[in-house]
Scaffold this motif. Structure first.
Motif, PDB file in Angstrom:
ATOM      1  N   ARG A   1      65.228  33.560  92.332  1.00  0.00           N
ATOM      2  CA  ARG A   1      65.846  32.272  92.027  1.00  0.00           C
ATOM      3  C   ARG A   1      66.416  31.623  93.285  1.00  0.00           C
ATOM      4  NH1 ARG A   1      68.039  30.023  87.315  1.00  0.00           N
ATOM      5  NH2 ARG A   1      69.658  28.481  87.746  1.00  0.00           N
ATOM      6  N   ARG A   2      67.160  32.394  94.044  1.00  0.00           N
ATOM      7  CA  ARG A   2      67.801  31.856  95.246  1.00  0.00           C
ATOM      8  C   ARG A   2      66.760  31.383  96.261  1.00  0.00           C
ATOM      9  NH1 ARG A   2      72.047  35.150  99.179  1.00  0.00           N
ATOM     10  NH2 ARG A   2      72.443  33.441 100.632  1.00  0.00           N
ATOM     11  N   THR A   3      65.709  32.172  96.458  1.00  0.00           N
ATOM     12  CA  THR A   3      64.689  31.832  97.443  1.00  0.00           C
ATOM     13  C   THR A   3      63.915  30.580  97.056  1.00  0.00           C
ATOM     14  OG1 THR A   3      64.438  34.170  98.040  1.00  0.00           O
ATOM     15  CG2 THR A   3      62.654  32.667  98.662  1.00  0.00           C
ATOM     16  N   LEU A   4      63.458  30.536  95.796  1.00  0.00           N
ATOM     17  CA  LEU A   4      62.619  29.411  95.371  1.00  0.00           C
ATOM     18  C   LEU A   4      63.405  28.116  95.231  1.00  0.00           C
ATOM     19  CD1 LEU A   4      60.242  31.118  92.782  1.00  0.00           C
ATOM     20  CD2 LEU A   4      59.816  30.552  95.179  1.00  0.00           C
ATOM     21  N   ILE A   5      64.642  28.208  94.743  1.00  0.00           N
ATOM     22  CA  ILE A   5      65.452  26.986  94.654  1.00  0.00           C
ATOM     23  C   ILE A   5      65.758  26.460  96.052  1.00  0.00           C
ATOM     24  CG2 ILE A   5      67.730  26.081  94.009  1.00  0.00           C
ATOM     25  CD1 ILE A   5      67.645  27.805  91.536  1.00  0.00           C
ATOM     26  N   GLY A   6      65.994  27.383  97.002  1.00  0.00           N
ATOM     27  CA  GLY A   6      66.237  26.963  98.372  1.00  0.00           C
ATOM     28  C   GLY A   6      65.045  26.265  98.991  1.00  0.00           C
ATOM     29  N   ARG A   7      63.837  26.685  98.618  1.00  0.00           N
ATOM     30  CA  ARG A   7      62.620  26.104  99.206  1.00  0.00           C
ATOM     31  C   ARG A   7      62.140  24.859  98.462  1.00  0.00           C
ATOM     32  NH1 ARG A   7      58.830  31.470 100.370  1.00  0.00           N
ATOM     33  NH2 ARG A   7      60.173  32.405 101.972  1.00  0.00           N
ATOM     34  N   HIS A   8      62.228  24.878  97.127  1.00  0.00           N
ATOM     35  CA  HIS A   8      61.609  23.812  96.344  1.00  0.00           C
ATOM     36  C   HIS A   8      62.588  22.978  95.532  1.00  0.00           C
ATOM     37  CE1 HIS A   8      57.681  25.590  97.292  1.00  0.00           C
ATOM     38  NE2 HIS A   8      58.190  26.765  96.967  1.00  0.00           N
ATOM     39  N   GLY A   9      63.832  23.415  95.388  1.00  0.00           N
ATOM     40  CA  GLY A   9      64.802  22.649  94.627  1.00  0.00           C
ATOM     41  C   GLY A   9      64.945  23.121  93.189  1.00  0.00           C
ATOM     42  N   GLN A  10      66.077  22.777  92.579  1.00  0.00           N
ATOM     43  CA  GLN A  10      66.388  23.205  91.219  1.00  0.00           C
ATOM     44  C   GLN A  10      65.430  22.618  90.192  1.00  0.00           C
ATOM     45  OE1 GLN A  10      69.342  25.249  90.339  1.00  0.00           O
ATOM     46  NE2 GLN A  10      68.083  25.457  88.499  1.00  0.00           N
ATOM     47  N   GLU A  11      65.085  21.340  90.350  1.00  0.00           N
ATOM     48  CA  GLU A  11      64.227  20.683  89.367  1.00  0.00           C
ATOM     49  C   GLU A  11      62.858  21.344  89.308  1.00  0.00           C
ATOM     50  OE1 GLU A  11      62.443  16.239  88.316  1.00  0.00           O
ATOM     51  OE2 GLU A  11      63.866  16.508  89.983  1.00  0.00           O
ATOM     52  N   TRP A  12      62.280  21.649  90.469  1.00  0.00           N
ATOM     53  CA  TRP A  12      60.972  22.313  90.494  1.00  0.00           C
ATOM     54  C   TRP A  12      61.067  23.700  89.860  1.00  0.00           C
ATOM     55  CZ3 TRP A  12      59.435  26.957  92.544  1.00  0.00           C
ATOM     56  CH2 TRP A  12      58.062  27.202  92.572  1.00  0.00           C
ATOM     57  N   PHE A  13      62.149  24.415  90.163  1.00  0.00           N
ATOM     58  CA  PHE A  13      62.310  25.761  89.626  1.00  0.00           C
ATOM     59  C   PHE A  13      62.376  25.728  88.103  1.00  0.00           C
ATOM     60  CE2 PHE A  13      64.895  29.405  88.328  1.00  0.00           C
ATOM     61  CZ  PHE A  13      64.249  30.443  88.981  1.00  0.00           C
ATOM     62  N   ASP A  14      63.156  24.792  87.547  1.00  0.00           N
ATOM     63  CA  ASP A  14      63.342  24.731  86.095  1.00  0.00           C
ATOM     64  C   ASP A  14      62.119  24.188  85.375  1.00  0.00           C
ATOM     65  OD1 ASP A  14      65.905  25.732  86.286  1.00  0.00           O
ATOM     66  OD2 ASP A  14      66.852  23.763  86.373  1.00  0.00           O
ATOM     67  N   SER A  15      61.459  23.191  85.962  1.00  0.00           N
ATOM     68  CA  SER A  15      60.368  22.519  85.251  1.00  0.00           C
ATOM     69  C   SER A  15      58.989  23.092  85.545  1.00  0.00           C
ATOM     70  CB  SER A  15      60.363  21.026  85.595  1.00  0.00           C
ATOM     71  OG  SER A  15      60.142  20.835  86.993  1.00  0.00           O
ATOM     72  N   SER A  16      58.805  23.693  86.724  1.00  0.00           N
ATOM     73  CA  SER A  16      57.472  24.162  87.108  1.00  0.00           C
ATOM     74  C   SER A  16      57.354  25.686  87.163  1.00  0.00           C
ATOM     75  CB  SER A  16      57.085  23.574  88.482  1.00  0.00           C
ATOM     76  OG  SER A  16      57.038  22.176  88.433  1.00  0.00           O
ATOM     77  N   PHE A  17      58.392  26.362  87.655  1.00  0.00           N
ATOM     78  CA  PHE A  17      58.285  27.807  87.848  1.00  0.00           C
ATOM     79  C   PHE A  17      58.648  28.594  86.591  1.00  0.00           C
ATOM     80  CE2 PHE A  17      60.012  31.940  89.247  1.00  0.00           C
ATOM     81  CZ  PHE A  17      58.889  32.448  89.894  1.00  0.00           C
ATOM     82  N   LEU A  18      59.825  28.327  86.016  1.00  0.00           N
ATOM     83  CA  LEU A  18      60.282  29.102  84.862  1.00  0.00           C
ATOM     84  C   LEU A  18      59.322  29.057  83.670  1.00  0.00           C
ATOM     85  CD1 LEU A  18      64.166  28.639  84.613  1.00  0.00           C
ATOM     86  CD2 LEU A  18      62.890  30.681  85.222  1.00  0.00           C
ATOM     87  N   PRO A  19      58.755  27.898  83.333  1.00  0.00           N
ATOM     88  CA  PRO A  19      57.872  27.870  82.156  1.00  0.00           C
ATOM     89  C   PRO A  19      56.672  28.812  82.248  1.00  0.00           C
ATOM     90  CG  PRO A  19      58.510  25.636  82.762  1.00  0.00           C
ATOM     91  CD  PRO A  19      58.993  26.540  83.871  1.00  0.00           C
ATOM     92  N   ARG A  20      56.278  29.175  83.461  1.00  0.00           N
ATOM     93  CA  ARG A  20      55.132  30.072  83.618  1.00  0.00           C
ATOM     94  C   ARG A  20      55.410  31.455  83.033  1.00  0.00           C
ATOM     95  NH1 ARG A  20      53.918  28.916  90.057  1.00  0.00           N
ATOM     96  NH2 ARG A  20      53.739  26.629  89.906  1.00  0.00           N
ATOM     97  N   PHE A  21      56.690  31.823  82.944  1.00  0.00           N
ATOM     98  CA  PHE A  21      57.032  33.177  82.509  1.00  0.00           C
ATOM     99  C   PHE A  21      57.335  33.264  81.017  1.00  0.00           C
ATOM    100  CE2 PHE A  21      57.765  33.416  87.031  1.00  0.00           C
ATOM    101  CZ  PHE A  21      57.353  34.697  87.355  1.00  0.00           C
ATOM    102  N   GLY A  22      57.306  32.123  80.311  1.00  0.00           N
ATOM    103  CA  GLY A  22      57.577  32.166  78.885  1.00  0.00           C
ATOM    104  C   GLY A  22      56.667  33.120  78.130  1.00  0.00           C
TER     105      GLY A  22
END
Length: 371
Positions: free
Chosen positions: A206-227
């Motif tokens: 979480r810390r690494t990806l939010i630092g690189r891509h931002g919170q919005e990308w992490f919540d909308s693009s990355f997290l849904p992949r793991f559902g």
């Protein structure tokens, strides 16, 4: 929360009980028809921990840990009452009421229906469930009941931190009292493997990806992949566990009901204590509802993993924890319905505004049959 995420949650909640039931049936059928499967999977065991099950457990927990932002613990000073309720109920009440209810049913009420050895094993499984308040699914229950998502995150984060230090002592105390020997090192190792490791991995990711891509990308693009990963891993775990339990279930189908009864009573009791206390203390509904859900539901991934590590895949203790998975979804949906139905009464005692999920997304309506 995006509209797509809301729809996935809706579908997940609507059909999870069916998927769980089908996987239990499939595992039971395979285990009873092909007993050699259990012997095959049992070969992949190291230090009392099944490697296939460990991988599946990690796949279940890791996506959930990605959602927990432990920086939110800094908000612990806001609306302290909700944190007091969930902490006291989860750690000073819930484990001990679970032990008492399970002991009463398995050793007294059901003593003519099960052997003393089975009673002790079922009690052990119930204790493992009772000492592990919900970590992940509470986000779903909170959302469905119009809970405050930010405050729910704080509640979950606080309980996770407490669980790291309290789970082992509480389980060891209660299982020692019940006469079940507990290998402390195995229990502690299970907590490290199934809580600490995925927690740290989730935090680093979480810390690494939010630092690189931002919170919005992490919540909308990355997290849904793991559902789907969590759901598939859960269902695969159930199939595997019930392969080992197949012959036992076919021989003793009544035992599933016997295990479910005290677990259901405990669920409603703990929710009633937490939610009722919140009402009397004038805690607003968006905080009160999640406070009740966290204690009423269980971190069943951890309970199943520890039961398997301590007593083995074929143990009655593991069976008891898996029955907890089976009954939790319909019971929690019932509690969501209760929380929704009593929301106006709770809010009448405290000025509370419902969380803004998003302008384009309507709150899920339990009354309308959408769940």
């Amino acid at each position: 929360m995006s509209e797509a995420s809301s729809k996935r949650m809706n579908v997940f909640e609507r059909y999870l009980t069916l998927w769980v039931a089908l996987c239990i049936a499939a595992g039971t059928l395979l285990g009873s028809r092909f007993p050699g499967l259990a012997e095959f999977f049992d070969r992949f065991t190291v230090a009392q921990i099944s490697i296939p099950v460990a991988v599946l457990i990690w796949l279940m927990i890791y996506p959930m840990m990605l959602k927990v932002d432990f920086a939110s613990v800094r908000r612990v000073g806001e609306r302290k009452q909700g944190l007091v309720v969930t902490t006291v109920v989860n750690w000073l009440i819930k484990p001990f009421t679970m032990f008492g209810i399970a002991w009463l049913f398995f050793n007294v009420i059901f003593r003519d229906l099960i052997t003393p050895d089975l009673a002790q094993q079922y009690l052990a499984g119930a204790v493992l469930l009772g000492a592990a308040p919900c970590t992940a699914m509470v986000f779903v229950w909170s959302y469905l009941a119009d809970g405050d998502p930010a405050y729910t995150l704080v509640q979950v984060a606080l309980n996770d931190l407490i669980m790291l230090v309290a789970f082992v002592p509480i389980v060891s105390l209660l299982l020692g009292v019940s006469g079940v020997p507990v290998p402390w090192d195995t229990l502690a190792l299970s907590v490290v493997l199934f809580v600490v490791v995925p927690l740290v991995a989730g935090w680093l990711t979480r810390r690494t990806l939010i630092g690189r891509h931002g919170q919005e990308w992490f919540d909308s693009s990355f997290l849904p992949r793991f559902g789907p990963v969590t759901i598939v891993a859960l269902l695969a775990t159930l199939v595997l566990i019930f392969i080992f339990q197949g012959e036992t279930i076919v021989a003793n189908p009544l035992h599933i009901l016997l295990i479910a009864i005290p677990l259901a009573i405990q669920t409603f009791l703990i929710f009633g204590i937490a939610y009722g206390w919140s009402y009397l203390w004038r805690i607003e509904h968006p905080v009160a509802a999640p406070a009740g859900f966290i204690g009423a539901s269980n971190f069943f991934e951890l309970a199943v993993a520890v039961a398997i590590a301590l007593y083995g895949l074929t143990s009655a203790a593991a069976l008891a924890t898996v029955v907890g998975v089976l009954v939790e979804v319909p019971l929690m949906l019932t509690l969501v319905w209760i929380a929704k139905r009593t929301r106006d009464k709770v809010c009448a005692r405290h000025e509370c505004a419902l969380p803004q999920v998003g302008a384009a997304v309507e709150p899920v309506s339990i009354d309308s049959g959408e769940v």
